[in-house]
Design a protein around this motif. Sequence first.
Motif, mmCIF file in Angstrom:
data_model
loop_
_atom_site.group_PDB
_atom_site.id
_atom_site.type_symbol
_atom_site.label_atom_id
_atom_site.label_comp_id
_atom_site.label_asym_id
_atom_site.label_seq_id
_atom_site.Cartn_x
_atom_site.Cartn_y
_atom_site.Cartn_z
ATOM 1 N N PRO A 41 -24.122 40.417 17.700
ATOM 2 C CA PRO A 41 -24.659 41.559 18.855
ATOM 3 C C PRO A 41 -24.305 40.786 20.295
ATOM 4 N N SER A 42 -24.299 41.701 21.202
ATOM 5 C CA SER A 42 -24.031 41.258 22.608
ATOM 6 C C SER A 42 -25.322 40.307 23.191
ATOM 7 N N GLY A 43 -24.758 39.120 23.551
ATOM 8 C CA GLY A 43 -25.872 38.341 24.024
ATOM 9 C C GLY A 43 -26.348 37.065 23.044
ATOM 10 N N VAL A 44 -25.743 37.354 22.045
ATOM 11 C CA VAL A 44 -26.279 36.334 21.014
ATOM 12 C C VAL A 44 -25.767 34.895 21.282
ATOM 13 N N GLY A 45 -24.590 34.951 21.864
ATOM 14 C CA GLY A 45 -23.862 33.659 22.049
ATOM 15 C C GLY A 45 -22.543 33.552 21.662
ATOM 16 N N LYS A 46 -21.886 34.384 21.193
ATOM 17 C CA LYS A 46 -20.656 34.354 20.752
ATOM 18 C C LYS A 46 -19.513 33.534 21.715
ATOM 19 N N GLY A 47 -19.374 34.079 22.970
ATOM 20 C CA GLY A 47 -18.742 33.240 23.899
ATOM 21 C C GLY A 47 -18.972 31.758 24.005
ATOM 22 N N THR A 48 -20.438 31.651 24.123
ATOM 23 C CA THR A 48 -20.759 30.130 24.372
ATOM 24 C C THR A 48 -20.499 29.250 22.927
ATOM 25 N N VAL A 49 -20.694 29.568 21.814
ATOM 26 C CA VAL A 49 -20.483 28.985 20.620
ATOM 27 C C VAL A 49 -18.827 28.723 20.530
ATOM 28 N N GLY A 89 -31.018 36.911 30.702
ATOM 29 C CA GLY A 89 -31.022 35.563 31.151
ATOM 30 C C GLY A 89 -29.583 35.555 31.739
ATOM 31 N N ARG A 90 -28.406 35.920 31.109
ATOM 32 C CA ARG A 90 -26.991 35.672 31.460
ATOM 33 C C ARG A 90 -27.015 36.202 32.853
ATOM 34 N N GLY A 91 -27.529 37.338 33.169
ATOM 35 C CA GLY A 91 -27.456 37.820 34.481
ATOM 36 C C GLY A 91 -26.274 38.427 35.308
ATOM 37 N N ASN A 127 -27.738 49.475 27.578
ATOM 38 C CA ASN A 127 -26.701 49.892 26.722
ATOM 39 C C ASN A 127 -26.372 48.583 25.865
ATOM 40 N N ARG A 128 -26.164 47.504 26.447
ATOM 41 C CA ARG A 128 -25.810 46.409 25.279
ATOM 42 C C ARG A 128 -27.017 46.339 24.389
ATOM 43 N N LEU A 129 -28.215 46.321 24.645
ATOM 44 C CA LEU A 129 -29.271 45.949 23.847
ATOM 45 C C LEU A 129 -29.154 47.033 22.854
ATOM 46 N N GLU A 154 -26.646 31.329 12.131
ATOM 47 C CA GLU A 154 -27.757 31.547 13.049
ATOM 48 C C GLU A 154 -27.391 30.725 14.247
ATOM 49 N N ASN A 155 -27.679 31.256 15.282
ATOM 50 C CA ASN A 155 -27.332 30.540 16.626
ATOM 51 C C ASN A 155 -28.605 30.315 17.568
ATOM 52 N N ASP A 156 -29.220 29.332 16.530
ATOM 53 C CA ASP A 156 -30.384 28.820 17.465
ATOM 54 C C ASP A 156 -30.181 27.510 18.335
#
Length: 205
Positions: free
Chosen positions: A14-22, A138-140, A149-151, A169-171
Amino acid sequence: MRNERGLLIVMSGPSGVGKGTVRKALFSRPDIKLHYSVSVTTRKPREGEVEGVDYFFRTREQFEQMIRENKLLEWAEYVGNYYGTPIDYVEKTLAEGKDVFLEIEVQGAMKVRRAFPEALFIFLAPPSLSELEKRIIGRGTESKELIENRLQAAKEELEMMDAYDYVVENDEVDLACERIKAIVIAEHCRRERVAERYKRMLGVE
Ligand SMILES: Nc1ncnc2c1ncn2[C@@H]1O[C@H](COP(=O)(O)OP(=O)(O)OP(=O)(O)O)[C@@H](O)[C@H]1O
Ligand SMILES: Nc1nc2c(ncn2[C@@H]2O[C@H](COP(=O)(O)O)[C@@H](O)[C@H]2O)c(=O)[nH]1
């Protein structure tokens, strides 16, 4: 011995889970050798995003021409913009025996499953829904309306978790990277064992 063709790894979530960060953390590690397929999008670049590194930024007309010319392995319209995976890079890199990593949303992932049933599908999941909301907000980078919409899209995406081979899991980012590394290594080992067994069965070297 490695299979001749590389492994196609698809990560969504899902959007915001952290795909780009991981994904960025994975690619910064010297012990993980994957090849990232840069997507095409009609979304406007965010601050700091670089053409050809984060995305290939194109107009809707250019994107639609790519669709017509069959230049995309998959594409999807997501919250008002097009996103797609250029097919040439994926085919060429897999043919060179290298592993390709796609970070895409779930509609696109399901299209890849039809085109490449042998690919490895990983779903990145949040520790909780409230943490997911906290991360998107928080990403802002989006307006209040786009966050809503993303949520909404994120809740639908979470329901697709069962269609994936693995849920990670992206804890914590480092832990998520370790889990993905372990899955990729295990998958290579499994495929090599299957290939060996098959060759023995056929009596070929
Ligand atoms: N494990 C984590 N713990 C805490 N915060 C995280 C973690 N992973 C990512 N984040 C933060 O969550 C926010 C969203 O991350 P990111 O942009 O990578 O998500 P995404 O899944 O790529 O989103 P989108 O699909 O909308 O592009 C960022 O602010 C990022 O720093
Ligand atoms: N189906 C595809 N989805 C893609 C692709 N590249 C990125 N994405 C996904 O889109 C959303 C939104 O991305 P953002 O950068 O605007 O936050 C996110 O889930 C990405 O993973 C693609 O080529 N095809």
